[in-house]
Scaffold this active site. Structure first.
Site, PDB file in Angstrom:
ATOM      1  N   LYS A  66      -0.885  98.628  47.135  1.00  0.00           N
ATOM      2  CA  LYS A  66      -0.995  98.007  45.809  1.00  0.00           C
ATOM      3  C   LYS A  66      -0.882  96.481  45.801  1.00  0.00           C
ATOM      4  CE  LYS A  66      -2.097 100.731  43.705  1.00  0.00           C
ATOM      5  NZ  LYS A  66      -3.384 101.471  44.016  1.00  0.00           N
ATOM      6  N   THR A  69      -5.484  95.206  48.228  1.00  0.00           N
ATOM      7  CA  THR A  69      -6.330  95.654  49.338  1.00  0.00           C
ATOM      8  C   THR A  69      -7.800  95.732  48.947  1.00  0.00           C
ATOM      9  OG1 THR A  69      -4.538  97.285  49.507  1.00  0.00           O
ATOM     10  CG2 THR A  69      -6.269  97.360  51.202  1.00  0.00           C
ATOM     11  N   THR A  70      -8.058  96.395  47.835  1.00  0.00           N
ATOM     12  CA  THR A  70      -9.441  96.638  47.416  1.00  0.00           C
ATOM     13  C   THR A  70     -10.114  95.308  47.060  1.00  0.00           C
ATOM     14  OG1 THR A  70      -8.542  98.670  46.493  1.00  0.00           O
ATOM     15  CG2 THR A  70     -10.837  98.158  45.970  1.00  0.00           C
ATOM     16  N   LYS A 126      -9.472  99.050  56.808  1.00  0.00           N
ATOM     17  CA  LYS A 126      -8.284  98.949  55.935  1.00  0.00           C
ATOM     18  C   LYS A 126      -7.099  99.677  56.552  1.00  0.00           C
ATOM     19  CE  LYS A 126      -6.640 101.257  51.696  1.00  0.00           C
ATOM     20  NZ  LYS A 126      -6.957 101.767  50.357  1.00  0.00           N
ATOM     21  N   THR A 127      -5.922  99.070  56.455  1.00  0.00           N
ATOM     22  CA  THR A 127      -4.712  99.786  56.851  1.00  0.00           C
ATOM     23  C   THR A 127      -3.542  99.334  55.983  1.00  0.00           C
ATOM     24  OG1 THR A 127      -3.170 100.320  58.637  1.00  0.00           O
ATOM     25  CG2 THR A 127      -4.069  98.104  58.667  1.00  0.00           C
ATOM     26  N   HIS A 128      -2.613 100.270  55.750  1.00  0.00           N
ATOM     27  CA  HIS A 128      -1.365  99.904  55.071  1.00  0.00           C
ATOM     28  C   HIS A 128      -0.202  99.947  56.069  1.00  0.00           C
ATOM     29  CE1 HIS A 128      -3.000  99.757  51.100  1.00  0.00           C
ATOM     30  NE2 HIS A 128      -3.219 101.049  50.978  1.00  0.00           N
ATOM     31  N   ARG A 150       1.804  90.769  47.940  1.00  0.00           N
ATOM     32  CA  ARG A 150       1.948  90.592  46.484  1.00  0.00           C
ATOM     33  C   ARG A 150       3.427  90.699  46.153  1.00  0.00           C
ATOM     34  NH1 ARG A 150      -0.897  94.740  42.068  1.00  0.00           N
ATOM     35  NH2 ARG A 150      -0.773  93.345  40.262  1.00  0.00           N
ATOM     36  N   SER A 158       2.798  98.682  39.993  1.00  0.00           N
ATOM     37  CA  SER A 158       1.472  99.214  40.332  1.00  0.00           C
ATOM     38  C   SER A 158       1.601 100.523  41.131  1.00  0.00           C
ATOM     39  CB  SER A 158       0.698  98.162  41.142  1.00  0.00           C
ATOM     40  OG  SER A 158      -0.596  98.607  41.424  1.00  0.00           O
ATOM     41  N   TYR A 213      -1.538  87.581  46.765  1.00  0.00           N
ATOM     42  CA  TYR A 213      -2.247  88.047  45.570  1.00  0.00           C
ATOM     43  C   TYR A 213      -2.161  86.992  44.467  1.00  0.00           C
ATOM     44  CZ  TYR A 213      -3.299  91.220  41.610  1.00  0.00           C
ATOM     45  OH  TYR A 213      -3.834  91.815  40.485  1.00  0.00           O
ATOM     46  N   ARG A 277      -6.095  98.903  37.101  1.00  0.00           N
ATOM     47  CA  ARG A 277      -5.192  99.116  35.970  1.00  0.00           C
ATOM     48  C   ARG A 277      -5.104  97.867  35.096  1.00  0.00           C
ATOM     49  NH1 ARG A 277       0.193  98.734  34.916  1.00  0.00           N
ATOM     50  NH2 ARG A 277       0.335  97.390  36.750  1.00  0.00           N
ATOM     51  N   LYS A 278      -4.413  96.832  35.580  1.00  0.00           N
ATOM     52  CA  LYS A 278      -4.303  95.586  34.790  1.00  0.00           C
ATOM     53  C   LYS A 278      -4.764  94.366  35.593  1.00  0.00           C
ATOM     54  CE  LYS A 278      -0.735  96.603  31.397  1.00  0.00           C
ATOM     55  NZ  LYS A 278       0.585  96.190  30.899  1.00  0.00           N
TER      56      LYS A 278
END
Ligand code: PPS
Length: 315
Positions: A66, A69-70, A126-128, A150, A158, A213, A277-278
């Site tokens: 959250k 990433t995207t 992508k990785t978390h 972030r 989030s 972020y 979302r926001k």
């Protein structure tokens, strides 16, 4: 139709964890992999994650969940495509930037390691994963890594909403209950604190572009230029502006290739909470009570003591 085993996951508390050093035992939704709580589906396939073969021209996008990433994935894809919007709109983001360690049910059409192995270079990945769990081959091949961090409070909010919309992550409890678990690092991917600090330290020995972020919100064009420089891409101003427009929150919210609407509701139920979302900094103020914020801040000060990392919780 969601297979039964996914329904079964829903009924088990996601905070029911068991420690394992490999993926041979599972119970509950989260399993400790080298002390980091991880989804059972990932833990079950951990040997494959460890053995993942990176290539020297891979670009890794790493984040705590959250953190944006995207957003950064779409930016990196656009930069690599020289700002070709049509090309970036050819496939959902999870095909253009596959999620390395994720093992989704086959029917869900979300690709992972198997797909990455068959993908032509150069790949965006992508990785978390926290830094200590990255497959060794990423370091051996000196892959470029873009990390986005972030602020902890907006991530918590989030993540709380995301937990409710993802079918694999259920029984999240109230916001208060979630917050306690988040502070304790007992959520998927573990401690936010360890994650952001671990990646920050790694910058000293590896090619990592560490972004925030909040900086991206403040001045996306400036941060996109950082990405361009890091990837050695010289794109003109017009292209840069196009990338800013195409990757704005509103544009990505309306774009089916970035807003995850192509994923089935059985996996991600966006009627509960939309993925896009926001997209703001400071939404935590709408969720934290004064008391929660004070407790959080006191704990934060302790956990971040001595770190040069500074986050903005409003801009
Ligand atoms: S995930 O599931 O961990 O990969 O999610 P991730 O993409 O890291 O984070 C989702 C949050 O990022 C917001 N988002 C954006 N913010 C600003 N601009 C753009 N373009 C953008 N794209 C995604 C998204 O709305 C989620 O944050 P919240 O606070 O929940 O809105």
């Amino acid at each position: 139709m969601r297979p039964k085993r996914w329904l079964e996951h829903k009924t088990i508390s996601c905070f029911n964890m068991q420690t394992i050093e490999n993926s041979s035992q599972q119970q509950g939704d989260l399993v400790l992999i080298h002390n980091v709580p991880m989804l059972k589906a990932i833990a079950n396939n951990w040997a494959q994650v460890e053995a993942f073969q990176a290539r020297p021209d891979d670009i890794i996008i790493a984040t705590y969940p959250k953190a944006g990433t995207t957003w950064v994935s779409e930016i990196v894809d656009m930069v690599c495509n020289n700002g070709d919007v049509e090309k970036s709109c050819q496939a959902p983001i999870y095909y253009r930037v596959p999620y390395m360690e994720f093992f989704a049910p086959e029917e869900s059409d979300i690709p992972g390691i198997k797909y990455l192995n068959s993908m032509a270079s150069p790949r965006l990945i992508k990785t978390h994963l926290p830094v200590q769990l990255l497959p060794k081959s990423v370091w051996e091949n000196n892959c470029k890594v873009i990390y986005v961090a972030r602020n902890a409070k907006d991530v918590a909010v989030s993540f709380f909403h995301f937990y409710q919309s993802v079918q694999m992550l259920q029984d999240v409890g109230s916001w208060e209950e979630f917050l306690q678990k988040y502070i304790a690092g007992e959520v998927s991917y573990g401690s936010w604190y360890d994650h952001v600090k671990g990646w920050w330290e790694k910058r000293q020995e590896h090619r990592i572009l560490y972004l925030f972020y909040e900086d991206m919100k403040e001045d996306p064009a400036r941060e996109i230029r950082k990405v361009m420089r890091f990837l050695e891409k010289d794109l003109g101003e017009e292209v840069q502006e196009k990338i800013v427009r195409h990757t704005s929150f509103q544009a990505m919210k309306e774009n089916p290739m970035t807003n995850y609407e192509t994923i089935s509701h059985e996996v991600l139920d966006q009627t509960v909470s939309p993925f896009m979302r926001k997209g703001i900094t400071g939404d935590w103020k709408n969720h934290f009570t004064v008391a929660q914020s004070e407790v959080f801040d006191a704990d934060y000060a302790q956990k971040m003591e001595g770190s040069e990392l500074h986050f903005r919780t409003e801009i």
